[in-house]
Design an enzyme around this catalytic site. Structure first.
Site, PDB file in Angstrom:
ATOM      1  N   TYR A  35     -18.823  25.813 -20.178  1.00  0.00           N
ATOM      2  CA  TYR A  35     -18.540  26.406 -18.869  1.00  0.00           C
ATOM      3  C   TYR A  35     -19.812  26.819 -18.153  1.00  0.00           C
ATOM      4  O   TYR A  35     -20.743  27.348 -18.761  1.00  0.00           O
ATOM      5  CB  TYR A  35     -17.666  27.664 -19.040  1.00  0.00           C
ATOM      6  CG  TYR A  35     -16.209  27.380 -19.297  1.00  0.00           C
ATOM      7  CD1 TYR A  35     -15.446  26.663 -18.377  1.00  0.00           C
ATOM      8  CD2 TYR A  35     -15.590  27.854 -20.445  1.00  0.00           C
ATOM      9  CE1 TYR A  35     -14.093  26.429 -18.603  1.00  0.00           C
ATOM     10  CE2 TYR A  35     -14.237  27.635 -20.680  1.00  0.00           C
ATOM     11  CZ  TYR A  35     -13.497  26.914 -19.754  1.00  0.00           C
ATOM     12  OH  TYR A  35     -12.177  26.683 -19.974  1.00  0.00           O
ATOM     13  N   LYS A  92      -7.324  52.456 -42.040  1.00  0.00           N
ATOM     14  CA  LYS A  92      -6.710  52.373 -40.708  1.00  0.00           C
ATOM     15  C   LYS A  92      -7.017  51.017 -40.068  1.00  0.00           C
ATOM     16  O   LYS A  92      -7.909  50.298 -40.532  1.00  0.00           O
ATOM     17  CB  LYS A  92      -7.210  53.519 -39.830  1.00  0.00           C
ATOM     18  CG  LYS A  92      -8.715  53.507 -39.596  1.00  0.00           C
ATOM     19  CD  LYS A  92      -9.201  54.813 -38.950  1.00  0.00           C
ATOM     20  CE  LYS A  92     -10.701  54.779 -38.773  1.00  0.00           C
ATOM     21  NZ  LYS A  92     -11.247  56.087 -38.360  1.00  0.00           N
ATOM     22  N   ARG A 138     -12.621  65.900 -30.566  1.00  0.00           N
ATOM     23  CA  ARG A 138     -11.730  64.742 -30.520  1.00  0.00           C
ATOM     24  C   ARG A 138     -10.373  65.166 -31.053  1.00  0.00           C
ATOM     25  O   ARG A 138      -9.391  65.167 -30.339  1.00  0.00           O
ATOM     26  CB  ARG A 138     -12.345  63.596 -31.328  1.00  0.00           C
ATOM     27  CG  ARG A 138     -11.692  62.269 -31.081  1.00  0.00           C
ATOM     28  CD  ARG A 138     -12.374  61.149 -31.839  1.00  0.00           C
ATOM     29  NE  ARG A 138     -12.254  61.279 -33.286  1.00  0.00           N
ATOM     30  CZ  ARG A 138     -12.557  60.308 -34.152  1.00  0.00           C
ATOM     31  NH1 ARG A 138     -13.009  59.145 -33.709  1.00  0.00           N
ATOM     32  NH2 ARG A 138     -12.417  60.489 -35.451  1.00  0.00           N
ATOM     33  N   MET A 187     -12.560  30.525 -25.075  1.00  0.00           N
ATOM     34  CA  MET A 187     -11.492  31.279 -25.719  1.00  0.00           C
ATOM     35  C   MET A 187     -11.251  30.825 -27.159  1.00  0.00           C
ATOM     36  O   MET A 187     -11.083  31.640 -28.062  1.00  0.00           O
ATOM     37  CB  MET A 187     -10.193  31.133 -24.917  1.00  0.00           C
ATOM     38  CG  MET A 187      -9.080  32.025 -25.425  1.00  0.00           C
ATOM     39  SD  MET A 187      -7.529  31.790 -24.542  1.00  0.00           S
ATOM     40  CE  MET A 187      -7.956  32.406 -22.915  1.00  0.00           C
TER      41      MET A 187
HETATM   42  C1  LIG Z   1     -12.364  56.365 -39.215  1.00  0.00           C
HETATM   43  C2  LIG Z   1     -12.511  57.698 -39.842  1.00  0.00           C
HETATM   44  C3  LIG Z   1     -13.139  57.826 -41.091  1.00  0.00           C
HETATM   45  C4  LIG Z   1     -13.891  56.684 -41.752  1.00  0.00           C
HETATM   46  O1  LIG Z   1     -15.109  56.570 -41.063  1.00  0.00           O
HETATM   47  P1  LIG Z   1     -16.215  55.476 -41.448  1.00  0.00           P
HETATM   48  O2  LIG Z   1     -17.343  55.790 -40.528  1.00  0.00           O
HETATM   49  O3  LIG Z   1     -15.600  54.151 -41.165  1.00  0.00           O
HETATM   50  O4  LIG Z   1     -16.548  55.650 -42.877  1.00  0.00           O
HETATM   51  C5  LIG Z   1     -13.103  59.068 -41.711  1.00  0.00           C
HETATM   52  N1  LIG Z   1     -12.533  60.133 -41.096  1.00  0.00           N
HETATM   53  C6  LIG Z   1     -11.962  60.054 -39.868  1.00  0.00           C
HETATM   54  C7  LIG Z   1     -11.363  61.255 -39.265  1.00  0.00           C
HETATM   55  C8  LIG Z   1     -11.940  58.835 -39.199  1.00  0.00           C
HETATM   56  O5  LIG Z   1     -11.380  58.760 -37.986  1.00  0.00           O
END
Ligand SMILES: *Cc1c(COP(=O)(O)O)cnc(C)c1O
Length: 345
Positions: free
Chosen positions: A242, A33, A128, A290
């Site tokens: 800055y 992701k 969640r 920046m």
């Molecule tokens: C992001 C995520 C993972 C991976 O988690 P890591 O801690 O990066 O290994 C696995 N399962 C779900 C549901 C996630 O949101």
């Protein structure tokens, strides 16, 4: 070249996946992701496919559609966000497998795509995503009849091995899924390291693949090399950057390097981090701007053309701590201005 280079070591990625896979007796997927935690989901996934990874996870359908273009028709692409309104065509056309999170999503999916694969996400306490125990009890027989590919849940505190939340979520997951004869998944990187009770049929590591905590033994995957734009001499008592926050307490040489907070070098890291010219540590001085950072190169024999901010000398997690955050946020904040260079794989 005036842009910084993000060096991505695909051999380190491979060795991290293999090391996490070797911790378990079950199948190991890969979470890609947020564009592979900022490192490029297409290259990451194609590299992992070469060593046998067949299951990937992303957050939303759009990420899944982009990944499908990169990996071709065969690998399974699972969507943590499930089947959202408006995603039906994409899920169907791109062959994505949504992890259904709610009764609404189950109804949406079964009505729109009755023959299309899906998994189910359960909430075992994180609050969640996922069906809660009572909801699950109400629909589970109907869901199981339709042969879900996976039942999964996610741990809230897996990066703290002694946390009582871990066994509590494990017990809840067992209560919700024992005897169902469907593949199960509970562990991300942290869960893999909690031991075999947490592994079930499939693990879903993300951050550990990319060299981040809680996988302490991970090989660093991301390196950041930043070119020096200009070097100047600064007299004792002069200031840099800055708000005049840094004052030279000796005659100094200052290098201005070509990256800043717009590239994910979070401003709050400021004085806590260094850069490296070869083996030599150079302090970051003054405010991070920046697009620019000043570093103290007074003690170097030679002016460097580049310095390293992430790599063997300074890990993603060291930098994260300096910013009061976690490696995940550093990786996913790395900017779009970098040239990306892939090595190995
Ligand atoms: C992001 C995520 C993972 C991976 O988690 P890591 O801690 O990066 O290994 C696995 N399962 C779900 C549901 C996630 O949101």
């Amino acid at each position: 070249m005036a842009t910084a280079t993000l060096n991505i070591d695909l051999d380190a990625l491979i060795s991290n996946w293999r090391a996490l896979d070797a911790e378990t007796a079950c199948e190991t997927a890969a979470v890609v992701k947020a564009n592979g935690y900022g490192l490029g989901a297409d290259r990451v996934a194609r590299t992992l496919m070469k060593i046998g990874v067949r299951k990937f996870f992303v957050a939303v359908a759009e990420e899944g559609a982009a990944l499908r273009q990169a990996v071709g028709p065969d690998p399974e692409i699972n969507i943590f966000g499930g089947h959202m309104a408006g995603d039906t065509d994409m899920i169907s056309d791109m062959g994505l497998t949504p992890m259904l999170n709610s009764v609404d999503q189950i109804v949406r999916h079964v009505e729109a795509l009755p023959a299309h694969p899906f998994g189910v996400q359960l909430d075992t306490g994180m609050n969640r995503l996922g069906l809660e125990p009572a909801e699950w009890a109400a629909v589970r027989n109907l869901v199981i009849e339709r042969n879900p590919t996976l039942i999964m849940s996610h741990l809230a505190c897996a990066d703290e091995p002694e946390h009582p939340m871990n066994p509590r979520q494990l017990a809840t997951f067992h209560e919700m899924t024992d005897g169902l004869n469907v593949p199960r998944s509970l562990a991300a990187t942290g869960g893999i390291l909690l031991g075999s009770d947490y592994h079930f049929d499939l693990t879903r590591p993300g951050v550990g693949l990319y060299g981040g905590m809680p996988f302490v033994e991970a090989a660093p995957v991301a390196g950041l090399s930043i070119p020096v734009i200009q070097i100047r001499d600064v007299a004792e008592g002069e200031t840099v950057g800055y708000s005049n926050t840094w004052i030279a307490d000796r005659p100094s040489r200052v290098a201005t390097i070509s990256a800043g907070y717009a590239d994910g070098i979070i401003r709050a890291m400021g004085p806590e981090i260094s850069v490296f010219a070869g083996e030599a540590r150079c302090k970051v001085i003054g405010r991070i701007s920046m697009d620019l950072i000043a570093v103290d190169v007074t003690d170097l024999d030679e002016a460097p053309s580049h310095v390293e901010l992430l790599g063997q000398h300074q890990s993603v997690d060291t930098v994260a701590e300096a910013a009061g955050t976690i490696g995940y946020e550093i990786l996913t904040s790395l900017g779009h201005r970098y040239a990306r260079r892939y090595r190995g794989g």
